[in-house]
Design an enzyme around this catalytic site. Structure first.
Site, PDB file in Angstrom:
ATOM      1  N   LYS A 106     -17.299  -0.555   6.910  1.00 58.02           N
ATOM      2  CA  LYS A 106     -17.805  -1.566   5.970  1.00 58.02           C
ATOM      3  C   LYS A 106     -19.337  -1.504   5.878  1.00 58.02           C
ATOM      4  CE  LYS A 106     -17.083  -6.383   4.721  1.00 58.02           C
ATOM      5  NZ  LYS A 106     -16.379  -7.621   5.036  1.00 58.02           N
ATOM      6  N   GLU A 123       0.807  -1.221   0.000  1.00 52.84           N
ATOM      7  CA  GLU A 123       0.000   0.000   0.000  1.00 52.84           C
ATOM      8  C   GLU A 123       0.840   1.270   0.000  1.00 52.84           C
ATOM      9  OE1 GLU A 123      -0.569  -2.625   1.884  1.00 52.84           O
ATOM     10  OE2 GLU A 123      -2.673  -3.233   1.706  1.00 52.84           O
ATOM     11  N   PHE A 175     -10.818  -7.332  14.498  1.00 53.90           N
ATOM     12  CA  PHE A 175      -9.799  -7.795  13.559  1.00 53.90           C
ATOM     13  C   PHE A 175      -9.509  -6.686  12.535  1.00 53.90           C
ATOM     14  CE2 PHE A 175      -8.713 -10.019   9.533  1.00 53.90           C
ATOM     15  CZ  PHE A 175      -7.470 -10.474   9.933  1.00 53.90           C
ATOM     16  N   GLN A 176      -8.257  -6.347  12.395  1.00 56.92           N
ATOM     17  CA  GLN A 176      -7.779  -5.325  11.466  1.00 56.92           C
ATOM     18  C   GLN A 176      -8.372  -3.941  11.734  1.00 56.92           C
ATOM     19  OE1 GLN A 176      -8.083  -7.068   7.462  1.00 56.92           O
ATOM     20  NE2 GLN A 176      -5.992  -7.839   7.764  1.00 56.92           N
ATOM     21  N   MET A 213      24.413   8.425   0.538  1.00 58.86           N
ATOM     22  CA  MET A 213      24.361   9.723   1.206  1.00 58.86           C
ATOM     23  C   MET A 213      24.714   9.605   2.684  1.00 58.86           C
ATOM     24  SD  MET A 213      24.121  12.849   0.777  1.00 58.86           S
ATOM     25  CE  MET A 213      23.147  13.630  -0.492  1.00 58.86           C
TER      26      MET A 213
HETATM   27  C1  LIG Z   1      12.751   5.449   4.359  1.00 57.88           C
HETATM   28  C2  LIG Z   1      14.086   6.071   4.627  1.00 57.88           C
HETATM   29  N1  LIG Z   1      14.966   5.473   5.458  1.00 57.88           N
HETATM   30  C3  LIG Z   1      16.162   6.044   5.681  1.00 57.88           C
HETATM   31  C4  LIG Z   1      16.507   7.220   5.098  1.00 57.88           C
HETATM   32  C5  LIG Z   1      17.859   7.870   5.391  1.00 57.88           C
HETATM   33  N2  LIG Z   1      18.656   7.964   4.156  1.00 57.88           N
HETATM   34  C6  LIG Z   1      18.750   9.081   3.412  1.00 57.88           C
HETATM   35  S1  LIG Z   1      19.692   8.908   2.051  1.00 57.88           S
HETATM   36  C7  LIG Z   1      20.049   7.321   2.455  1.00 57.88           C
HETATM   37  C8  LIG Z   1      20.956   6.483   1.590  1.00 57.88           C
HETATM   38  C9  LIG Z   1      20.383   6.224   0.255  1.00 57.88           C
HETATM   39  O1  LIG Z   1      21.141   5.222  -0.356  1.00 57.88           O
HETATM   40  P1  LIG Z   1      20.865   4.765  -1.827  1.00 57.88           P
HETATM   41  O2  LIG Z   1      19.403   4.510  -2.015  1.00 57.88           O
HETATM   42  O3  LIG Z   1      21.743   3.636  -2.194  1.00 57.88           O
HETATM   43  O4  LIG Z   1      21.212   6.068  -2.690  1.00 57.88           O
HETATM   44  P2  LIG Z   1      22.600   6.871  -2.821  1.00 57.88           P
HETATM   45  O5  LIG Z   1      22.665   7.853  -1.706  1.00 57.88           O
HETATM   46  O6  LIG Z   1      23.712   5.863  -2.747  1.00 57.88           O
HETATM   47  O7  LIG Z   1      22.514   7.539  -4.145  1.00 57.88           O
HETATM   48  C10 LIG Z   1      19.417   6.936   3.652  1.00 57.88           C
HETATM   49  C11 LIG Z   1      19.544   5.616   4.293  1.00 57.88           C
HETATM   50  C12 LIG Z   1      15.552   7.818   4.258  1.00 57.88           C
HETATM   51  N3  LIG Z   1      15.754   8.989   3.653  1.00 57.88           N
HETATM   52  N4  LIG Z   1      14.367   7.217   4.012  1.00 57.88           N
END
Ligand SMILES: Cc1ncc(C[n+]2csc(CCOP(=O)(O)OP(=O)(O)O)c2C)c(N)n1
Length: 574
Positions: A162, A50, A112-113, A474
């Site tokens: 529902k 979802e 439930f749910q 990042m």
């Molecule tokens: C749902 C979620 N969890 C954690 C983060 C923290 N976060 C920001 S950038 C990043 C790394 C992203 O890595 P990747 O998808 O491999 O992309 P890259 O930075 O290597 O281009 C993380 C873990 C986030 N923004 N969103």
């Protein structure tokens, strides 16, 4: 005419012009799903989770400017929507989420749910409804569309029990206009605010416009261009504002903020007037508030009065629809030339153009920036790009030049990894005519990769570029800069993405050197259906410049000189 509540849902959707609904069935929403079969004019896309449905509705909305719609069952179905709803809320994207709820007699019994989804989503929706009677379904849903799209757009959730879906009601259609006396977005600026703004604009010597997503949402691109041409003010853009002003315009500075280019941030810090148009002074944009643009008077134009003085105290707050305010400003402000200020900005630009934006060597390595630059060049910039979150997102913002609005779809406010693939699927339904590129990291892509199956089932035409660096890039960059290269939990393994695509009946390609980029991109463009390209890029590359979180906007980490030289060409050929 007698209708069930479930039928009323589809009647309203049809009346609102909805052509696509993204969703996933379950017990509490089953009456609505059953009724759906009698409304073949609305296409339902079965998602794999979802969260994907909410992102798809969001992507649809961002690509089209229309309201996106998603549907889920009670409990886990509804809570799975939450990240997508929060993403839409942070970026002011208009979506309507319809959730089933346990029968009204069961509410509060831990049935439930059962989840109190209006309670859960209260802080992340513009408004929400719990509907327990069939006769309230039509009015609530119509109001939901009205609220989602009017004023500052945003998500609205309608939770319908529902029994309300099953009960019969006398449905007379949607002839009455929606009347909400307590809800009146301000569209026209007050004369005194407006006049004060005109005075400050006319007096400014070193102004900078800060343009955000509001430019795109209010459809104010033409008015902004006219204003810029008249006032000769340079334009800095937020991430979500990219495309709202053409990157090729001589007065376009580019992106500001944490990974904005150095000259843009310097110009902002030296300005004597900031004109904030439809942006909200996000901390990624301002850096440390105490030292933000210390010499500048500030004017903030926004449709949401709650934004004025929220983060940055301003001299004038103009509340109104940006397009109308800009049209009025174009009549009221004096035409100006600013040769000195613009010459000064050009000097700043000269310095950062040779340092920050990577002029990458053709040393046999494949850099993420190569991939994005080449994608921009090969598509002629004429594609809709949907990014995920991370380094690749910032490189996209730096290297892909956006000329037109709604050509960059990205999660700016919440920064939601996993956004790209489902948002692109949704956007694809809104823009079947356009060329699409998903740009995602190897980490984020895995969060919603199950939607590849949706791509296959729907037979949609999507190009996916995975910028695969083997890291949560990042975060690794932050560890490199601020945690002494202690790479805790950032090396990430991945499945064989090519095989993953193939397992879904899709085409997968792998690229390991720059020489292979163009061939793969052209192959993807020439292939109907979804094509995934796994770009194996340099593992430890960083996005420059960078304003460390909470630092002064002009205290940027610049690209170290040793990796700067690279090839010397004009900026336009980057
Ligand atoms: C749902 C979620 N969890 C954690 C983060 C923290 N976060 C920001 S950038 C990043 C790394 C992203 O890595 P990747 O998808 O491999 O992309 P890259 O930075 O290597 O281009 C993380 C873990 C986030 N923004 N969103």
């Amino acid at each position: 005419m007698k209708r069930t509540g479930a039928q009323v849902i589809w009647e309203v959707l049809r009346g609102e012009g909805v052509d696509t609904v993204f969703g996933y069935p379950g017990g509490a929403i089953l009456p609505a799903y059953d009724a759906m079969l009698d409304y073949p004019g609305i296409h339902h896309v079965l998602v794999r989770h979802e969260q994907g449905a909410a992102h798809m509705a969001d992507g649809y909305a961002r690509a089209s400017g229309k309201v996106g719609v998603c549907m889920a069952t009670s409990g886990p179905g509804a809570t799975n929507l939450v990240t997508g709803i929060a993403t839409a809320m942070m970026d002011s994207s208009p979506i309507v989420c319809i959730t089933g709820q346990v029968p009204s007699a069961f509410i509060g019994k831990d049935a439930f749910q059962e989840t109190d989804v209006t309670g859960v989503t209260q802080p992340i929706t513009k408004h929400n409804y719990l509907v327990t009677r069939a006769e309230d379904i039509g009015p609530a849903l119509r109001e939901a569309f009205y609220i989602a799209r009017s004023g500052r757009p945003g998500p609205v959730l309608v939770d319908i029990t529902k029994d309300a879906q099953q009960a019969e009601v006398d449905w007379r259609g949607a002839s009455e206009p929606v009347r909400l006396p307590g809800y009146r977005p301000t569209l026209t600026a007050l004369p005194e605010e407006f006049q004060h703004a005109v005075e400050l604009i006319d007096a400014a010597e070193r102004p900078v416009i800060l343009a955000g997503a509001g430019v795109i949402q209010s459809g104010a691109q033409a008015e902004l261009r006219a204003f810029v041409d008249r006032s000769e003010m340079p334009v800095a853009l937020t991430l979500l504002g990219l495309g709202g002003f053409p990157a090729s315009h001589p007065l376009c500075l580019g992106m500001m903020g944490m990974h904005g280019e150095a000259w843009v941030n310097r110009a902002i810090q030296q300005a004597d007037l900031l004109l904030a148009f439809g942006m909200r002074f996000d901390d990624r944009v301002t850096g440390k508030l105490e030292t933000y643009a210390p010499r500048a008077r500030k004017i903030h134009v926004d449709i949401d009065p709650a934004e004025i003085n929220k983060n940055v105290p301003v001299d004038v707050g103009v509340v109104g629809d940006l397009r109308d305010v800009l049209a009025d400003l174009n009549r009221a402000v004096a035409p100006r030339k600013r040769p000195e200020w613009l010459a000064h900005i050009d000097e700043l630009r000269g310095d950062s153009a040779v340092r920050d934006i990577q002029r990458l060597p053709d040393d046999g390595h494949l850099y993420a920036a190569h991939v994005i630059h080449d994608l921009w060049r090969l598509t002629g910039g004429d594609a809709i790009v949907v990014t995920d979150v991370g380094q690749h997102q910032m490189w996209e913002a730096q290297y892909f030049k956006h000329e037109r609005p709604r050509t960059l779809i990205t999660s700016g406010g919440l920064g939601t990894m996993g956004f790209a693939l489902p948002a692109a699927i949704g956007a694809r339904f809104a823009r079947p005519d356009a060329e699409f590129w998903v740009i995602a990291g190897d980490g984020g892509f895995q969060m919603t990769a199950a939607e590849l199956s949706t791509c296959a089932q729907e037979g949609i035409d999507l190009n996916i570029a995975i910028v695969n660096n083997g890291f949560l890039g990042m975060v690794r960059q932050w560890q490199e800069f601020f945690y002494e290269r202690r790479y805790a939990a950032t090396p990430i393994g991945s499945p064989d993405f090519v095989k993953l695509a193939e397992a879904h009946g899709l085409r997968g390609l792998r690229v390991e050197s720059r020489g292979e980029v163009a061939g793969a991109v052209e192959a993807a463009r020439a292939t109907k259906g979804t094509v995934l390209i796994d770009f194996r890029v340099e593992q430890e590359d960083a996005v420059y410049p960078m304003v460390p979180a909470g630092a002064d906007l002009d205290q940027m980490i610049r690209r170290p000189e040793r990796s700067a030289p690279i090839y010397e060409t004009g900026r336009d050929e980057l």
